[in-house]
Design an enzyme around this catalytic site. Structure first.
Site, PDB file in Angstrom:
ATOM      1  N   ALA A  76      -7.426  15.222  93.588  1.00  0.00           N
ATOM      2  CA  ALA A  76      -7.207  16.666  93.447  1.00  0.00           C
ATOM      3  C   ALA A  76      -8.530  17.352  93.145  1.00  0.00           C
ATOM      4  O   ALA A  76      -9.597  16.729  93.250  1.00  0.00           O
ATOM      5  CB  ALA A  76      -6.190  16.942  92.350  1.00  0.00           C
ATOM      6  N   ASN A  77      -8.503  18.605  92.784  1.00  0.00           N
ATOM      7  CA  ASN A  77      -9.724  19.319  92.388  1.00  0.00           C
ATOM      8  C   ASN A  77      -9.401  20.299  91.271  1.00  0.00           C
ATOM      9  O   ASN A  77      -8.260  20.412  90.845  1.00  0.00           O
ATOM     10  CB  ASN A  77     -10.354  20.019  93.601  1.00  0.00           C
ATOM     11  CG  ASN A  77      -9.411  21.038  94.202  1.00  0.00           C
ATOM     12  OD1 ASN A  77      -9.079  22.034  93.574  1.00  0.00           O
ATOM     13  ND2 ASN A  77      -8.945  20.772  95.426  1.00  0.00           N
ATOM     14  N   ARG A  78     -10.422  21.015  90.795  1.00  0.00           N
ATOM     15  CA  ARG A  78     -10.277  21.829  89.588  1.00  0.00           C
ATOM     16  C   ARG A  78      -9.778  23.245  89.830  1.00  0.00           C
ATOM     17  O   ARG A  78      -9.820  24.080  88.939  1.00  0.00           O
ATOM     18  CB  ARG A  78     -11.612  21.914  88.854  1.00  0.00           C
ATOM     19  CG  ARG A  78     -12.102  20.601  88.324  1.00  0.00           C
ATOM     20  CD  ARG A  78     -13.395  20.810  87.545  1.00  0.00           C
ATOM     21  NE  ARG A  78     -14.032  19.550  87.277  1.00  0.00           N
ATOM     22  CZ  ARG A  78     -13.675  18.724  86.304  1.00  0.00           C
ATOM     23  NH1 ARG A  78     -12.667  19.044  85.511  1.00  0.00           N
ATOM     24  NH2 ARG A  78     -14.297  17.581  86.127  1.00  0.00           N
TER      25      ARG A  78
END
Ligand code: C5P
Length: 397
Positions: A208-210
């Site tokens: 995933a990412n932020r």
């Protein structure tokens, strides 16, 4: 559609004034800001205290209240709103409006306003049927004032007839409908992608990412508040579903693409999601074990580019807007990205950790379009969204 709208509610002196308390509550439930004016007679039916408590605003009732005049003034009261609603509109108040009298705060404000006026008449059925009232109402309607009701039914005095004030829920819906129809993006459909995507490695792990989704969600709200029928396709975020938008929850990039294509045709597409560029090529169907049977390298497959797919689609939205989150050479990368993906505008922002953009509430953006670059001063993500929505409305006007 009531979200953020400023409504000046004038409460006339009739028994139906008790329903105005519920009306305030319903308008506020739709997130409208409600400021109230009471006529002297209205104060016999509802108290300024209950009206003030429900509206969370100061209540105005006296034309010659020097403190109120000093703070706001009746002209500002008449103008600092998106519309004026008179409920209940008594026979007396309707007559004053028809004649243009200005002998108390309510009638003065009604004469001084340049905003749309709505009246919700409520009175005895014989008073309503009286030729004087009917002539007054016809005059008001001819001046563009919207007359909502009255409805038929049992009246306070036990008689049956036409004279009941329209129910608060129906009045709130009529106001919302009016605001929607006159909004700059009324009749337009918008698609917004927002948040990160989760790309499964196995049933419990993912890449995933932020991305927080704050900017994308704010854009969906801003487009909806300008009247666009808005679909928000959102990856997993901590945000609550924004009101007034159709929200489709997805996890992966492939699901985001499918949901985005399913929302076409649309006039506007804003791709604000931080889509994972890659996904594990072979997501395991059961949890991977540390027993040596698991490969140490993940094989990755490229995800579909949603922005490019929408921009190059046969059913291409008229305006396609992408984002470029970069940590270096921001403007050069953004301009190249606009051409490569085939979108109309790129909203470029620097997401170097020092800027605090990822997850934060503020943003500094540059709008790159075919004519060049426009740099906006640092502002909240909500303000970026409002300004972007206004720019979109202008481009589609
Ligand atoms: O290529 P890059 O990821 O930097 O492009 C960013 C823009 O493209 C954003 O608008 C993002 O929402 C969109 N995008 C997309 N699908 C992808 C990758 C990016 O819609 N797979």
């Amino acid at each position: 559609m009531l979200d953020g709208k400023r409504i000046l509610l004038i409460i006339g002196g009739g028994i139906a004034a008790y329903k105005s308390l519920d009306l305030i509550r319903r308008l506020r439930e739709g997130r409208a800001q409600v400021r109230c004016v009471l006529t002297p007679a209205a104060k016999q039916f509802v108290t300024p205290l209950s009206v003030g408590t429900l509206s969370h605003e100061r209540v105005y009732d006296d034309l010659f209240d020097l403190t109120a005049e000093h703070e706001i003034g009746h002209i500002r009261l008449a103008r600092e709103c998106d519309l004026v609603l008179v409920a209940p509109a008594t026979a007396d108040l309707l007559a004053k409006m028809a004649l243009g009298l200005a002998n108390d705060l309510a009638s003065t404000v009604l004469l001084a306003t340049d905003r749309p006026i709505f009246v919700a008449p409520a009175m005895n059925h014989v008073m309503w049927a009286n030729a004087a009232t009917q002539e007054n109402v016809a005059k008001l309607a001819a001046r563009g004032i919207a007359v909502l009701g009255p409805d038929a039914g049992e009246l306070a005095e036990g008689e049956i007839g036409l004279g009941r004030m329209r129910e608060p829920a129906a009045l709130a819906a009529s106001i919302a409908q009016h605001l929607a129809a006159s909004a700059p993006l009324a009749g337009k459909r918008a698609l917004v992608t927002s948040g990160p995507t989760y790309e499964p490695i196995d049933p419990v792990r993912y890449i995933a990412n932020r991305s927080s989704g704050k900017q994308g969600h704010a854009i969906a709200v801003a487009l909806a508040s300008l009247g666009a029928e808005t679909t928000l396709v959102s990856g997993p975020t901590r945000l609550v579903d924004p009101p007034g938008c159709h929200v489709v929850h997805i996890e992966t990039a492939q699901e985001m693409l499918a949901a985005s294509l399913a929302s076409l045709p649309a006039d506007i597409a804003v791709c604000a999601a931080a889509v994972a560029d890659w996904r594990p090529a072979h997501a395991a169907t059961s949890k991977l074990k540390k027993d040596g049977s698991t490969p140490h390298a993940l094989e990755l497959a490229e995800n579909p580019d949603i922005l490019a797919t929408l921009a190059q689609n046969v059913a291409r939205p008229r305006l396609v807007v992408g984002f470029a989150a970069e940590t270096d050479n921001l403007l050069a990368h953004a301009a190249a990205k606009r051409v490569r993906k085939g979108c109309d505008w790129i909203v470029a922002n620097d997401v170097s950790p020092a800027t605090g953009t990822f997850g934060g509430d503020a943003n500094t953006v540059h709008i790159v379009d075919a004519t060049g670059t426009e740099t906006w001063a640092p502002m909240s993500k909500k303000d970026v969204a409002a300004r972007l929505a206004a720019r979109i409305a202008k481009a589609l006007a």
